[in-house]
Design a protein around this motif. Structure first.
Motif, PDB file in Angstrom:
ATOM      1  N   ALA A  36      75.634  24.663 -31.749  1.00  0.00           N
ATOM      2  CA  ALA A  36      75.386  25.348 -33.020  1.00  0.00           C
ATOM      3  C   ALA A  36      73.918  25.729 -33.153  1.00  0.00           C
ATOM      4  O   ALA A  36      73.578  26.787 -33.701  1.00  0.00           O
ATOM      5  N   ASN A  37      73.031  24.889 -32.618  1.00  0.00           N
ATOM      6  CA  ASN A  37      71.594  25.155 -32.727  1.00  0.00           C
ATOM      7  C   ASN A  37      71.144  26.359 -31.914  1.00  0.00           C
ATOM      8  O   ASN A  37      70.007  26.819 -32.057  1.00  0.00           O
ATOM      9  N   ARG A  38      72.017  26.881 -31.066  1.00  0.00           N
ATOM     10  CA  ARG A  38      71.638  28.069 -30.308  1.00  0.00           C
ATOM     11  C   ARG A  38      71.430  29.285 -31.209  1.00  0.00           C
ATOM     12  O   ARG A  38      70.835  30.276 -30.790  1.00  0.00           O
ATOM     13  N   ILE A  39      71.906  29.200 -32.447  1.00  0.00           N
ATOM     14  CA  ILE A  39      71.666  30.295 -33.376  1.00  0.00           C
ATOM     15  C   ILE A  39      70.175  30.410 -33.686  1.00  0.00           C
ATOM     16  O   ILE A  39      69.691  31.445 -34.151  1.00  0.00           O
ATOM     17  N   PHE A  40      69.402  29.328 -33.413  1.00  0.00           N
ATOM     18  CA  PHE A  40      67.962  29.334 -33.646  1.00  0.00           C
ATOM     19  C   PHE A  40      67.167  29.656 -32.387  1.00  0.00           C
ATOM     20  O   PHE A  40      65.941  29.576 -32.399  1.00  0.00           O
ATOM     21  N   ASP A  41      67.838  30.007 -31.288  1.00  0.00           N
ATOM     22  CA  ASP A  41      67.144  30.390 -30.062  1.00  0.00           C
ATOM     23  C   ASP A  41      66.536  31.778 -30.216  1.00  0.00           C
ATOM     24  O   ASP A  41      67.118  32.650 -30.889  1.00  0.00           O
ATOM     25  N   PRO A  42      65.390  32.026 -29.596  1.00  0.00           N
ATOM     26  CA  PRO A  42      64.798  33.382 -29.654  1.00  0.00           C
ATOM     27  C   PRO A  42      65.762  34.457 -29.185  1.00  0.00           C
ATOM     28  O   PRO A  42      65.796  35.565 -29.754  1.00  0.00           O
ATOM     29  N   GLU A  43      66.566  34.157 -28.170  1.00  0.00           N
ATOM     30  CA  GLU A  43      67.512  35.138 -27.654  1.00  0.00           C
ATOM     31  C   GLU A  43      68.535  35.544 -28.705  1.00  0.00           C
ATOM     32  O   GLU A  43      69.026  36.683 -28.711  1.00  0.00           O
ATOM     33  N   ALA A  44      68.855  34.613 -29.614  1.00  0.00           N
ATOM     34  CA  ALA A  44      69.843  34.906 -30.649  1.00  0.00           C
ATOM     35  C   ALA A  44      69.365  36.014 -31.582  1.00  0.00           C
ATOM     36  O   ALA A  44      70.179  36.753 -32.146  1.00  0.00           O
ATOM     37  N   VAL A  45      68.047  36.125 -31.773  1.00  0.00           N
ATOM     38  CA  VAL A  45      67.510  37.194 -32.611  1.00  0.00           C
ATOM     39  C   VAL A  45      67.770  38.545 -31.961  1.00  0.00           C
ATOM     40  O   VAL A  45      68.160  39.511 -32.628  1.00  0.00           O
ATOM     41  N   ASP A  46      67.574  38.625 -30.635  1.00  0.00           N
ATOM     42  CA  ASP A  46      67.871  39.870 -29.916  1.00  0.00           C
ATOM     43  C   ASP A  46      69.336  40.257 -30.081  1.00  0.00           C
ATOM     44  O   ASP A  46      69.670  41.415 -30.354  1.00  0.00           O
ATOM     45  N   HIS A  47      70.221  39.271 -29.896  1.00  0.00           N
ATOM     46  CA  HIS A  47      71.657  39.536 -30.020  1.00  0.00           C
ATOM     47  C   HIS A  47      71.999  40.019 -31.421  1.00  0.00           C
ATOM     48  O   HIS A  47      72.748  40.991 -31.596  1.00  0.00           O
ATOM     49  N   PHE A  48      71.460  39.319 -32.434  1.00  0.00           N
ATOM     50  CA  PHE A  48      71.789  39.662 -33.816  1.00  0.00           C
ATOM     51  C   PHE A  48      71.281  41.050 -34.161  1.00  0.00           C
ATOM     52  O   PHE A  48      72.009  41.855 -34.766  1.00  0.00           O
ATOM     53  N   PHE A  49      70.057  41.370 -33.783  1.00  0.00           N
ATOM     54  CA  PHE A  49      69.465  42.657 -34.157  1.00  0.00           C
ATOM     55  C   PHE A  49      70.276  43.816 -33.594  1.00  0.00           C
ATOM     56  O   PHE A  49      70.437  44.851 -34.257  1.00  0.00           O
ATOM     57  N   ALA A  50      70.802  43.649 -32.385  1.00  0.00           N
ATOM     58  CA  ALA A  50      71.537  44.731 -31.733  1.00  0.00           C
ATOM     59  C   ALA A  50      73.004  44.793 -32.125  1.00  0.00           C
ATOM     60  O   ALA A  50      73.703  45.749 -31.772  1.00  0.00           O
ATOM     61  N   ALA A  51      73.491  43.795 -32.861  1.00  0.00           N
ATOM     62  CA  ALA A  51      74.918  43.711 -33.167  1.00  0.00           C
ATOM     63  C   ALA A  51      75.323  44.706 -34.256  1.00  0.00           C
ATOM     64  O   ALA A  51      74.513  45.076 -35.114  1.00  0.00           O
ATOM     65  N   PRO A  52      76.588  45.150 -34.254  1.00  0.00           N
ATOM     66  CA  PRO A  52      77.104  45.977 -35.359  1.00  0.00           C
ATOM     67  C   PRO A  52      77.060  45.199 -36.676  1.00  0.00           C
ATOM     68  O   PRO A  52      77.044  43.963 -36.689  1.00  0.00           O
TER      69      PRO A  52
END
Length: 424
Positions: A236-252
């Motif tokens: 669950a804490n992977r939502i706080f990974d820097p990579e998660a910001v990249d994924h979220f920003f690019a998501a629909p």
């Protein structure tokens, strides 16, 4: 007399812009051409919630610098070494320092950047000066001062929120002012507190009041049936990974809404399981002893609070039956969260050059820069108010070191030359 020109002006000097100051210095050296304006008279971060024993909810390595620069001299580990507590902390076998110790760490870092900060200074207006710079108007006491900047970084924090129809008063407080309000009680021993809310701050407040005032009844009022545990499991804490910001920003957009809903139990209206267990232990022990000071007014909604002289009358509804009742309290503490400040309120005339979406929302780029008229080279960056675009972790302490590094790299990339200049 001409206004000074800075490469970076920061509005606010909490942990986010403090981390930015560190990143700027580590990139450019001590002569960085930046200044920060802070309304408070000195550095402080939620001082009124520095409760004895309350711990951080983030790993100590997610400090101001380590995820950006593990070799930084401004890390929490370097702080411990300088304070002579590094071995003691290691022997403590914890990843989560107390909030009081972490605040001391923040003050330790802030002291190194005092030359860049103007305390007791509030930015009251921002307006375009030309295509390259913004004019920043700052109020200090009764005087107004101006300066120019090529880049503005807004990190103004949060505003406390009270329940609908409830107003702060002599006996109605938000947790934002808890400790100072408690000091105002003097030696008087309250008979009853009501704490409204079901999140971490609410549970910490209940624990603190129950422990600090041994004769007082402490009532926890919330709509849930019980406190919900925070999901801090590794996946669950992977939502706080820097990579998660990249994924979220690019998501629909529909995926963004789904991810925010899925991850709410990592951060919002949830409580550390150890604290839940401790409160339950106390509640059960009091039932065994036959004297119950800790009362859980669960599945109940606050209807209103009315101050009447020496008491506050709390009206509430027990949701399963609809029964309405009233209790009296010496103080009502609202642990009902915060609201991010709208950066448009600060931008003044500059907002006319900021690009917005169909619903009027600011368009924020991946580097946390507000999209502006392409004819303008000045930049406005946000540290906060980016959850909808960058995800739940974007403005939290967990991402501060990484986020400020990205902002600094963006400033370098967008500048015609590396910022240089005399110390302000």
């Amino acid at each position: 007399m001409s206004s000074p020109v800075y490469d970076v002006v920061g509005i606010g000097f909490g942990p986010s812009n403090l981390a930015l100051a560190v990143a700027l210095e580590e990139e450019y050296g001590s002569g960085v051409n930046a200044v920060f304006f802070e309304r408070q008279p000195r550095f402080g971060w939620h001082r009124n919630m520095l409760l004895d024993g309350a711990t951080m909810q983030v790993h100590f390595l997610k400090d101001l610098v380590t995820l950006r620069n593990p070799a930084s001299h401004h890390s929490f580990l370097c702080y411990l070494q300088e304070k002579g507590r590094l071995i003691d902390f290691i022997n403590h076998k914890t990843m989560f320092p107390t909030r009081l110790e972490f605040h001391d760490y923040l003050e330790w870092v802030a002291a190194s950047f005092a030359r860049l900060v103007r305390y007791d200074s509030e930015v009251v207006a921002v307006r375009p000066h030309d295509d390259d710079t913004l004019e920043v108007v700052v109020q200090r006491g009764d005087e107004l001062h101006t300066c120019l900047t090529r880049n503005l970084v807004i990190a103004v924090g949060l505003d406390p929120v009270l329940p609908g129809g409830v107003r702060s008063g002599e006996r109605v407080w938000h947790t934002e002012e808890l400790l100072s309000r408690l000091k105002g009680l003097g030696g008087r021993e309250p008979g009853r507190f009501v704490v409204v809310g079901a999140g971490q701050s609410a549970a910490e407040t209940v624990e603190h009041l129950h422990r600090t005032y041994p004769s007082a009844e402490v009532c926890a009022l919330f709509t849930r049936y019980g406190y919900s545990p925070a999901d801090d499991s590794p996946f669950a804490n992977r939502i706080f990974d820097p990579e998660a910001v990249d994924h979220f920003f690019a998501a629909p957009e529909e995926v963004k809404r789904m991810l925010l809903a899925y991850s709410r139990n990592t951060n919002y209206s949830v409580v550390d399981l150890d604290l839940i267990d401790e409160l339950y232990r106390r509640s059960y022990a009091e039932k065994v002893a036959g004297v119950e000071r800790l009362r859980m007014l669960n599945a109940s909604r606050l209807l209103g609070v009315e101050e009447d002289g020496e008491v506050a009358r709390v009206r509430m509804c027990f949701l399963p039956t609809g029964e309405v009742s009233t209790i009296e309290a010496d103080a009502v503490v609202c642990a009902t969260g915060y609201r991010e400040r709208n950066p448009l309120d600060l931008l003044g005339e500059a907002r006319e050059h900021c690009l917005t979406g169909e619903a009027g929302e600011l368009l924020v780029e991946r580097d946390y820069r507000i999209a502006v008229d392409p004819r303008k080279s000045w930049g406005v960056y946000l540290q906060g108010a980016t959850e909808d675009t960058h995800g739940i972790a974007s403005s939290l302490l967990s991402m501060t070191a990484v986020r400020t590094g990205e902002i600094v790299r963006s400033i370098v990339r967008r500048s015609a030359q590396v910022p240089q200049g005399a110390e302000p």
